[in-house]
Design an enzyme around this catalytic site. Structure first.
Site, PDB file in Angstrom:
ATOM      1  CE1 TYR A 134       0.378  46.230  -1.137  1.00  9.92           C
ATOM      2  CE2 TYR A 134       1.387  44.222  -2.660  1.00  9.92           C
ATOM      3  CZ  TYR A 134       0.459  45.686  -2.365  1.00  9.92           C
ATOM      4  OH  TYR A 134      -0.245  45.993  -3.556  1.00  9.92           O
ATOM      5  CG  PHE A 147     -27.244  40.736  -9.733  1.00 10.73           C
ATOM      6  CD1 PHE A 147     -28.386  40.657  -8.946  1.00 10.73           C
ATOM      7  CD2 PHE A 147     -26.008  41.355  -9.192  1.00 10.73           C
ATOM      8  CE1 PHE A 147     -28.353  41.520  -7.668  1.00 10.73           C
ATOM      9  CE2 PHE A 147     -26.144  42.140  -8.263  1.00 10.73           C
ATOM     10  CZ  PHE A 147     -27.348  42.228  -7.555  1.00 10.73           C
ATOM     11  CB  THR A 148     -27.746  45.347 -10.687  1.00  8.55           C
ATOM     12  OG1 THR A 148     -27.316  44.765  -9.665  1.00  8.55           O
ATOM     13  CG2 THR A 148     -29.402  45.482 -10.884  1.00  8.55           C
ATOM     14  CG  ASP A 182     -23.463  35.440  -8.824  1.00  8.67           C
ATOM     15  OD1 ASP A 182     -23.118  35.285  -7.811  1.00  8.67           O
ATOM     16  OD2 ASP A 182     -23.979  36.511  -9.253  1.00  8.67           O
ATOM     17  CE  LYS A 184     -24.872  40.028  -1.984  1.00  7.70           C
ATOM     18  NZ  LYS A 184     -23.984  40.874  -2.537  1.00  7.70           N
ATOM     19  NE  ARG A 239     -32.998  45.147  -6.907  1.00  7.42           N
ATOM     20  CZ  ARG A 239     -31.436  45.099  -6.790  1.00  7.42           C
ATOM     21  NH1 ARG A 239     -30.777  44.049  -6.395  1.00  7.42           N
ATOM     22  NH2 ARG A 239     -30.918  46.190  -7.140  1.00  7.42           N
ATOM     23  CG  PHE A 284     -30.693  50.066  -8.353  1.00  6.98           C
ATOM     24  CD1 PHE A 284     -29.988  49.508  -9.674  1.00  6.98           C
ATOM     25  CD2 PHE A 284     -30.159  49.506  -7.362  1.00  6.98           C
ATOM     26  CE1 PHE A 284     -28.982  48.750  -9.580  1.00  6.98           C
ATOM     27  CE2 PHE A 284     -28.898  48.703  -7.356  1.00  6.98           C
ATOM     28  CZ  PHE A 284     -28.438  48.271  -8.473  1.00  6.98           C
TER      29      PHE A 284
HETATM   30  N1  F0G Z   1     -24.164  38.422  -7.717  1.00 10.69           N
HETATM   31  C1  F0G Z   1     -25.181  38.488  -6.697  1.00 10.69           C
HETATM   32  C2  F0G Z   1     -26.305  37.355  -7.101  1.00 10.69           C
HETATM   33  C3  F0G Z   1     -25.389  39.455  -5.717  1.00 10.69           C
HETATM   34  O1  F0G Z   1     -26.705  39.410  -5.194  1.00 10.69           O
HETATM   35  C4  F0G Z   1     -24.698  40.335  -5.807  1.00 10.69           C
HETATM   36  C5  F0G Z   1     -24.878  41.555  -4.778  1.00 10.69           C
HETATM   37  C6  F0G Z   1     -23.508  40.553  -6.597  1.00 10.69           C
HETATM   38  C7  F0G Z   1     -23.150  39.649  -7.498  1.00 10.69           C
HETATM   39  C8  F0G Z   1     -22.273  41.575  -6.344  1.00 10.69           C
HETATM   40  O2  F0G Z   1     -21.880  41.377  -5.317  1.00 10.69           O
HETATM   41  O3  F0G Z   1     -22.254  43.360  -3.910  1.00 10.69           O
HETATM   42  O4  F0G Z   1     -20.458  42.051  -3.323  1.00 10.69           O
HETATM   43  O5  F0G Z   1     -20.327  43.494  -5.256  1.00 10.69           O
HETATM   44  N2  F0G Z   1     -26.032  41.755  -4.456  1.00 10.69           N
HETATM   45  C9  F0G Z   1     -26.190  42.734  -3.223  1.00 10.69           C
HETATM   46  C10 F0G Z   1     -27.712  42.696  -3.148  1.00 10.69           C
HETATM   47  C11 F0G Z   1     -25.795  44.033  -3.642  1.00 10.69           C
HETATM   48  O6  F0G Z   1     -28.377  43.562  -2.264  1.00 10.69           O
HETATM   49  O7  F0G Z   1     -28.510  41.823  -3.606  1.00 10.69           O
HETATM   50  P1  F0G Z   1     -21.201  42.496  -4.485  1.00 10.69           P
END
Ligand code: F0G
Length: 462
Positions: free
Chosen positions: A77, A129-130, A220, A263, A387, A454
């Protein structure tokens, strides 16, 4: 004697040890599956997909070294040996002092936003970014786009379309005051712009500017090694620098970072928040206990942290990156040769079809990118992602749709997963849909979730 031209192929620096069998589907099955999914590729069952280009997130193939690292999981843990390996790797490869593991990138975004943003703050960023923007908004902040104008034009050939426009940033600083801006969020590469890189010179200029105004830079760093590849290939003075050294230099101009290790870092789950400031670290390492887990595991198993540490090392190898982006460029060039409108220049993690030019007969309220993604799946079982206007969502204050200039379908390439023959099949399918593009009608949204619509929205054919 005539000098021989040297060819540099992007072929993979690995061989295949294990394969995963795929289910082949018929046209009738795919039509049924996409209708059942409400014409949203996120709602398809993956077993109904042939080539899955939904995302490059968590979909990479781990190496045999990473898999053997999984067997070395220290499932304690507190104070797991794998945490210390990860911490040492982050310090060595990226140069940040403190690291807090999180279950994935948005876990780090949540902790960062909650600890650094106050109500009414302004957060500049090189395109939204979303998940990043949503966490900023939920913490009471307001996102402002400060990317260069070229990024919003899919046809513009600028080599570093991810760059921050320092004049746009300066306008914000003058309007709101630097004390309202806790940090600028810089993404490398810029996902929503088409995987477009930021130049090292831009990072240096930004550091100089923010230092003067007392504004932090949070990276990021989700695809930082891919960004480093473009610097190596395109920016003057970097051709002889290794990906590893470029990555470290990028990080050196920043104060901290959020990472989705799903990624670049070649793992199926994981992320972290990295910081240089001790006080900021103390606060974040306390808050992470509430949302993710103790600061030495942050929602991950020991084995996950081990695989991440090994994956980070593999991600900064020049041979790896050359093949990784080489494959993306291979697909992009095929599409370009057929006259398919794609985002230029070709970016790091995928090819982005320009739905506005692909389907000029559909206006944005008919969700052209969403419709195109559905058609591509029907044609061949290739799954892609919208997108465009669906991903952009609504302004939380006015409730109005954001209408992004870019209306794209992302063909995201998982790392080390598909072969050159798969790329050929994808290109053929896109070409097939392009030939019949005039027959494609748009969609209407029949279910709209409140957050990140989305992912779960449903559509019907017009
Ligand atoms: N920042 C970027 C630039 C991303 O592309 C993503 C995720 C995140 C933050 C968030 O990270 O998914 O690990 O919580 N992108 C994925 C995509 C979901 O399909 O582009 P996460």
């Amino acid at each position: 004697m005539e000098k021989q031209k040297i060819k540099h192929s992007w072929a993979e620096p690995y061989k295949i040890k294990m394969v995963e069998l795929l289910k082949m589907t018929t046209l009738a099955q795919r039509k049924k599956a996409i209708a059942a999914a409400g014409y949203n590729t996120f709602l398809l069952k993956s077993e109904d997909v042939y080539i899955d280009l939904l995302t490059d997130s968590g979909t990479s193939a781990m190496s045999d070294r990473q898999w053997s690292g999984m067997m070395l999981g220290d499932e304690a843990y507190a104070g797991s040996a794998n945490f210390y390996h990860l911490e040492e790797t982050v310090r060595d490869v990226y140069g940040y002092k403190y690291v807090i593991p999180t279950h994935q990138g948005r876990g780090a975004e949540n902790i960062l936003s909650k600890t650094m943003i106050k109500k009414g703050d302004i957060i500049p960023g090189n395109m939204y970014f979303t998940t990043t923007r949503l966490h900023q908004e939920l913490a009471g902040g307001q996102f402002h786009d400060v990317i260069i104008d070229e990024a919003h034009d899919a046809e513009n050939q600028h080599p570093f379309k991810g760059n921050v426009d320092l004049n746009k940033l300066d306008v914000l600083v003058k309007k709101y005051g630097a004390d309202k801006i806790p940090y600028i969020c810089v993404a490398v590469t810029v996902n929503m712009a088409g995987g477009q890189p930021v130049a090292m010179q831009n990072m240096k200029d930004l550091r100089k500017y923010t230092k003067k105004h007392g504004i932090k830079i949070i990276l990021d760093m989700t695809r930082v090694a891919e960004n480093a590849f473009f610097i190596q290939q395109k920016e003057e003075g970097y051709a002889k620098h290794s990906i590893r050294s470029i990555v470290k230099e990028i990080c050196s101009y920043t104060d901290g970072a959020t990472m989705s290790a799903k990624k670049d870092a070649l793992v199926n789950i994981g992320g972290f928040l990295a910081l240089n400031d001790k006080d900021a670290y103390e606060e974040a390492s306390n808050l992470v206990v509430v949302y993710e887990g103790l600061h030495t595991y942050g929602g991950l198993a020991g084995r996950d942290m081990e695989a991440m540490a090994i994956g980070i090392e593999e991600s900064v190898s020049d041979a790896h990156m050359k093949a990784r982006i080489g494959q993306v460029i291979y697909l992009g060039e095929q599409l370009r040769n057929f006259g398919i409108p794609i985002t230029e220049p070709i970016g790091g993690h995928g090819i982005f079809l320009d739905a506005k030019r692909f389907l000029p007969h559909l206006d944005q309220d008919k969700f052209p990118a969403q419709a195109l993604a559905a058609e591509l799946y029907i044609d061949s079982g290739v799954r892609s992602m919208e997108r465009g206007v669906v991903s952009a969502g609504r302004n939380p204050k006015t409730g109005k749709n954001y209408y992004p200039k870019l209306e794209l379908v992302r063909l995201t390439i998982p790392r080390r997963v598909y072969t050159q023959a798969h790329m050929d099949v994808i290109a053929e399918s896109v070409e097939n849909v392009f030939v019949h593009r005039n027959k494609i009608k748009g969609l209407k949204m029949i279910h709209e979730p409140k957050y990140l619509r989305f992912f779960q929205a449903r559509f019907a054919k017009l």
